[in-house]
Enzyme design. Structure first.
Site, PDB file in Angstrom:
ATOM      1  NE  ARG A  23     -16.447  -1.317  10.926  1.00  0.00           N
ATOM      2  CZ  ARG A  23     -15.667  -1.435  11.987  1.00  0.00           C
ATOM      3  NH1 ARG A  23     -14.656  -0.620  12.152  1.00  0.00           N
ATOM      4  NH2 ARG A  23     -15.888  -2.360  12.890  1.00  0.00           N
ATOM      5  CD  GLN A  46      10.665 -19.561   6.197  1.00  0.00           C
ATOM      6  OE1 GLN A  46      10.070 -20.468   5.636  1.00  0.00           O
ATOM      7  NE2 GLN A  46      11.886 -19.221   5.860  1.00  0.00           N
ATOM      8  CG  ASN A  48       6.591 -19.595   3.231  1.00  0.00           C
ATOM      9  OD1 ASN A  48       7.525 -18.819   3.191  1.00  0.00           O
ATOM     10  ND2 ASN A  48       6.604 -20.686   3.965  1.00  0.00           N
ATOM     11  CG  HIS A  62       6.487 -30.532  -1.228  1.00  0.00           C
ATOM     12  ND1 HIS A  62       5.856 -29.410  -1.694  1.00  0.00           N
ATOM     13  CD2 HIS A  62       6.969 -31.168  -2.325  1.00  0.00           C
ATOM     14  CE1 HIS A  62       5.948 -29.363  -3.020  1.00  0.00           C
ATOM     15  NE2 HIS A  62       6.625 -30.416  -3.423  1.00  0.00           N
ATOM     16  CE  LYS A  72       5.089 -27.054   4.697  1.00  0.00           C
ATOM     17  NZ  LYS A  72       5.114 -27.566   3.322  1.00  0.00           N
ATOM     18  CE1 TYR A 132       4.471 -23.033   3.036  1.00  0.00           C
ATOM     19  CE2 TYR A 132       3.232 -22.144   1.198  1.00  0.00           C
ATOM     20  CZ  TYR A 132       4.388 -22.713   1.714  1.00  0.00           C
ATOM     21  OH  TYR A 132       5.451 -22.932   0.880  1.00  0.00           O
ATOM     22  CE  LYS A 167      10.334 -29.911  -5.010  1.00  0.00           C
ATOM     23  NZ  LYS A 167      10.615 -28.986  -3.923  1.00  0.00           N
TER      24      LYS A 167
END
Length: 179
Positions: A23, A46, A48, A62, A72, A132, A167
């Site tokens: 499968r 979270q 994302n 970041h 993360k 993430y 940014k």
């Protein structure tokens, strides 16, 4: 699930083990027990999703500070990218050193990036998509960044930067303190 060390202490590559049959396959991307037994933070807050249309799209570097610092876990679900991780812990022997981890829909690997590390990426293909998981909420007031092209970091990106946010281009270059 295999947890593989990188050249930066506390940064890992997570290699899921798919169970395959006619499968297709099933694989676990997160297991609180396995993370806990490997001393990895396991309180996901979270999930994302990021999509980049063009290869060479560059995001980051970041990170968040103080009570907004986060861990993360990244996984590329379409296309391919390099994940650039920089140690920003001032007391670390690896301060400002980096590692680059290739993530792709084909290798299905994931990056584990703990608190105290900046994170960025560059896509290697058009239409690259990433999910993430984070262990803290995004707080723009606690966000910091490093210029991914800063000569002090000595990051060799595999592609010419094709797209980068205003940014991300505006982060200041680091200054060497010779005192």
């Amino acid at each position: 699930m295999k947890i593989k060390k990188t050249k930066l202490k506390d940064v890992y590559i997570i290699i899921p083990k798919p169970n395959e049959d006619k499968r297709g396959f099933f694989q676990r991307l997160f297991c609180k027990k396995i993370f806990k037994s490997n001393n990895l933070e396991n309180s996901i807050i979270q999930i994302n999703n990021s999509f980049s249309r063009h290869k060479g799209t560059t995001r980051g570097l970041h990170y968040q500070v103080e009570n907004s610092a986060e861990c993360k876990i990244l996984r590329c679900i379409r296309g391919s990218l390099v994940n650039i991780v920089v140690d920003v812990r001032k007391n670390s022997k690896n301060y400002l050193k980096h590692t680059i981890i290739k993530l792709s829909e084909n290798n299905r690997h994931m990056s584990y990036i703990p608190r105290g590390f900046a994170n960025g990426l560059q896509t290697l293909e058009d239409n690259t998509e990433l999910i993430y998981f984070t262990t803290n909420f995004y707080n723009p007031k606690k966000e910091k960044g490093l210029l991914i092209t800063d000569p002090i970091l000595k990051i060799k990106l595999p592609k010419k930067i094709s797209v980068i946010s205003k940014k991300d281009k505006s982060f200041k270059k680091l200054k060497i303190n010779n005192n």
